[in-house]
Design an enzyme around this catalytic site. Structure first.
Site: not given
Length: 328
Positions: A37, A288
């Protein structure tokens, strides 16, 4: 200007186009290939950097590239064209993931990396590709590649001796500006801190070459030459503990950089926000990353790995941003 003029111009500045040359719907999302990510969100922010996208969409680079082996510019050109021309809702970014260790030898597939560090290494790898091994170029000429002309500017550090008032200037190129946020609540406050004069005295005194003594001096950093694209990193991770500063730091859609320049003549120098990268979680090794980008259709989209969704500017402006991208 105080800086030596370049001996060679590697890319004509008038060829840089800051506005999108073609309007299209947003491109594909990027599948997560195992903790990628950080890479996905940085690539999306670069893909929607208009002057870079215009150049890479023209495929001008690969037509004239003589680089043997790995070339980050060719990699970015292939990736960006795949993303923006794909009919799929998401693609697998193997073009970049396959060269991860060439971008930075310490990057490991499957490991969460710091998005700011990955951005730095990617932009520097593109810069190396454009220099094509000609390391004998003077510093000013190295700053005339397309990469430097998009992302690069220079800072001036001015030291003023408070005894004899002598002034000493040094200049340093930048590709992004990292800002301390511990004591601030907005981007403007962080920039004010960045250019605030610092006193050099006592053990930290300044050896003045004019009055030849250890003197008290004032040191001030300013933006000397502004970049076409300003990338700001809000330093959310403590360098020692890796712990995160999670507070809200406000940032505007339109930023005036005029007051932070060496020649602060009151001339506004306006930038417009086009991408915001966000980290969710408690430390840079975990959590994230996702981002918000302004596409060529003028609308904002949230890019979260494979998902691409329309959103509004209000949502974009209330994020706990880690990286901010502004264009002139």
């Amino acid at each position: 200007e105080g800086m030596a003029p370049p001996q060679r111009i590697l890319f004509p500045p008038e060829k840089i186009c800051m506005a999108w040359q073609q309007t299209q719907r947003p491109g594909a999302g990027l599948h997560n290939l195992g903790n990628t990510c950080f890479l996905n969100s940085v690539l999306q922010c670069l893909t929607y950097t208009p002057p870079l996208a215009n150049y890479l969409l023209s495929r001008e680079h690969s037509r004239s590239c003589h680089q043997q082996g790995f070339c980050m510019m060719c990699v970015m050109e292939a990736h960006l064209n795949e993303v923006l021309h794909s009919s799929a809702s998401a693609i697998q970014p193997w073009t970049v993931v396959n060269v991860l260790t060439r971008i930075g030898e310490h990057f490991q597939l499957g490991m969460q990396e710091d998005a700011h560090e990955f951005l730095r290494y990617t932009v520097e790898a593109m810069q190396r590709a454009r220099l094509g091994g000609s390391s004998d170029l003077d510093i000013s000429s190295q700053a005339t590649t397309i990469v430097h002309q998009i992302f690069g500017g220079s800072l001036r550090s001015r030291v003023t001796c408070l005894s004899c008032k002598a002034i000493s200037d040094t200049y340093e190129a930048f590709l992004d500006i990292p800002l301390d946020i511990k004591a601030v609540s907005s981007l403007n406050e962080a920039l004010e801190d960045f250019v605030k004069p610092e006193q050099l005295d006592g053990e930290n005194g300044y050896k003045c070459s004019k009055c030849e003594q250890l003197a008290t001096a004032s040191k001030r950093l300013t933006i000397h030459r502004s970049s076409n694209v300003l990338t700001v990193c809000l330093k959310r991770f403590d360098a020692f503990s890796g712990r995160k500063i999670s507070k809200v730091v406000q940032y505007p859609e339109y930023l005036d950089l005029g007051t932070y320049m060496s020649q602060a003549a009151g001339e506004p120098l306006l930038y417009s926000l086009y991408a915001v990268l966000v980290h969710e979680g408690y430390s840079c090794q975990r959590g994230h990353y996702y981002c918000f980008v302004k596409a060529s259709d003028g609308r904002w989209y949230k890019m979260n790995d494979a998902s691409v969704g329309l959103c509004d500017i209000k949502t974009v402006l209330c994020q706990r941003a880690y990286l901010l991208f502004y264009a002139r």
